[in-house]
Design an enzyme around this catalytic site. Sequence first.
Site, short mmCIF file in Angstrom:
data_model
loop_
_atom_site.label_atom_id
_atom_site.label_comp_id
_atom_site.label_asym_id
_atom_site.label_seq_id
_atom_site.Cartn_x
_atom_site.Cartn_y
_atom_site.Cartn_z
CD GLU B 132 65.75 8.42 56.04
OE1 GLU B 132 65.40 9.56 56.44
OE2 GLU B 132 65.03 7.44 56.06
CB THR B 185 61.34 4.25 62.23
OG1 THR B 185 60.44 5.13 61.56
CG2 THR B 185 61.99 3.35 61.20
#
Lengths: 311, 311
Positions: B132, B185
């Site tokens: 991530e 994001t």
Amino acid sequence: MDRSVKVFAPATVANVVCGYDVLGFAVDQPGDEVIMRIKDEPGVVITKISGDEGRLPYHPAKNTVSVSVQHYLDHIGRPEVGVEIELFKKMPIGSGLGSSSASTVAGLFAINTLMGNPLTQMELVPFAMKGEEMACGTGHADNVAPALLGGFVLIRSYEPLDIIRLPYPEELYCSIVFPHVDVPTRDARKIIRSNVSLKDAVVQWGNVAGLVSGLFLKDIDLISRSMKDVIVEPVRSILIPDFYKLREIAMDNGALSFGISGSGPSVFTFTRNADDAQIINEKLKKHFLWLDTESISYHSPINSKGPIILD
Amino acid sequence: MDRSVKVFAPATVANVVCGYDVLGFAVDQPGDEVIMRIKDEPGVVITKISGDEGRLPYHPAKNTVSVSVQHYLDHIGRPEVGVEIELFKKMPIGSGLGSSSASTVAGLFAINTLMGNPLTQMELVPFAMKGEEMACGTGHADNVAPALLGGFVLIRSYEPLDIIRLPYPEELYCSIVFPHVDVPTRDARKIIRSNVSLKDAVVQWGNVAGLVSGLFLKDIDLISRSMKDVIVEPVRSILIPDFYKLREIAMDNGALSFGISGSGPSVFTFTRNADDAQIINEKLKKHFLWLDTESISYHSPINSKGPIILD
């Protein structure tokens, strides 16, 4: 219908470290008592106040108990009812233990009992908040709701008012030490910053969610590690002498948590049993004495019942 | 020991309206698949990627799956192991549904299976967070933890990492619509203010505590009224066309909640059943079409298992 009743209502710990303005719980000790008598003529009057060292007003429009009782009588459509109130302060004022809430809740529970309980205890919360508004400048529910309902309480929302009763591990024990330093709630609120970093806010709501989960799971360890406050405590702790040393003493002696009760200056810990709570109280009182500060301590399980009728 | 395995890992909804950075849950559909084969020489290689429209890198140091698998092999002391990875993207990239997490988790679950499960699924979380970190710039766990563990997950704390599995009402159903607008994001994180008002923060943690309570109590109504976001949604919703009209459509058609999935642009609702979810999906897709925006929809119960072995 009875013409008189004597009621006890418990002290409460608001905020509960990470739950500023949304969490609170009640304790068995200390608390306040009220004797209420129906009189023949209308009007809510206070005939006696003891234990307040002369600090509380007798004037019915200025005392939180009479104000909320009158508000209640008007609401249920019985403004013609008259009562005499005797208030026995059995807990310190300005201690951060919900002193005004305990008195107000005792009064509301008494009048609701005398009227035949037309309202539930949950329905009494907004009337008690009226009293808080007068006492503290804001109508918070994090003392009055646990005082009225007992146990551990979440105030999810104020508009609309949404109160959730939370379960808790039965072995949870609470120790409280009230040092004799003056921290009025109004001032304690004033020193808090009106803006916080999003990063800190995320840490805080992770901990609030962790504490609530720990209460449901009855996971003492999760409760303990969730009870951290990165928002309010760093500021309010400056009002309590040697705060971080007191924490160290508590944690070194088996406390699960240590924090400020409400707006202080009382501090409270959770422990696994009464013995730990008692030992921590003694050690904290000793440290306050060393700081030339007198203090009073209490230890108690979490109160499960809220107000009770004594006679 | 098997020489190859095929694994499915689920998409996830992070934040869950009021739980920015601390809450997430998994859904049955969509998700990604990985086929992993042990090869004779060392090195983690990616031999095939399908369904990504050429957007994902094959270079083992740049793909989140190979990076986290290599990190895992180094950690368990098996750096000599070599694997070939085929990645089947069965869900859209950049959708706010934890696309990179689903791939990474499928890869980690596959390698852990091939190695004889030396680590628990909980212990795999930090390895997935490494992926991530590369994909999103920050090593968040609110997608990878629910993808690995299934169900509803609270990340109480990052330092140290503390992940709590939350119960949920089984009838809870999720509808998801992914409109074809681009919201990376990194950018979605950038537009969020770094400071918030304490007043808003208190509202938010009241709601987070309410949502967690609702999940434990399996109180659908409490879940529904707690799912409000006064912090992130007011800002991020500007990236989604006609956000508030979409909410109105969802709520008018029986949604319990409506919000942004992760950093968007996907939106999700909770409903009480599959029928409601399907109707809401159709109405939302229709509104997006009216806005000249194509969209894809999914509906699914909450995924209870996390990754599963397909072959």
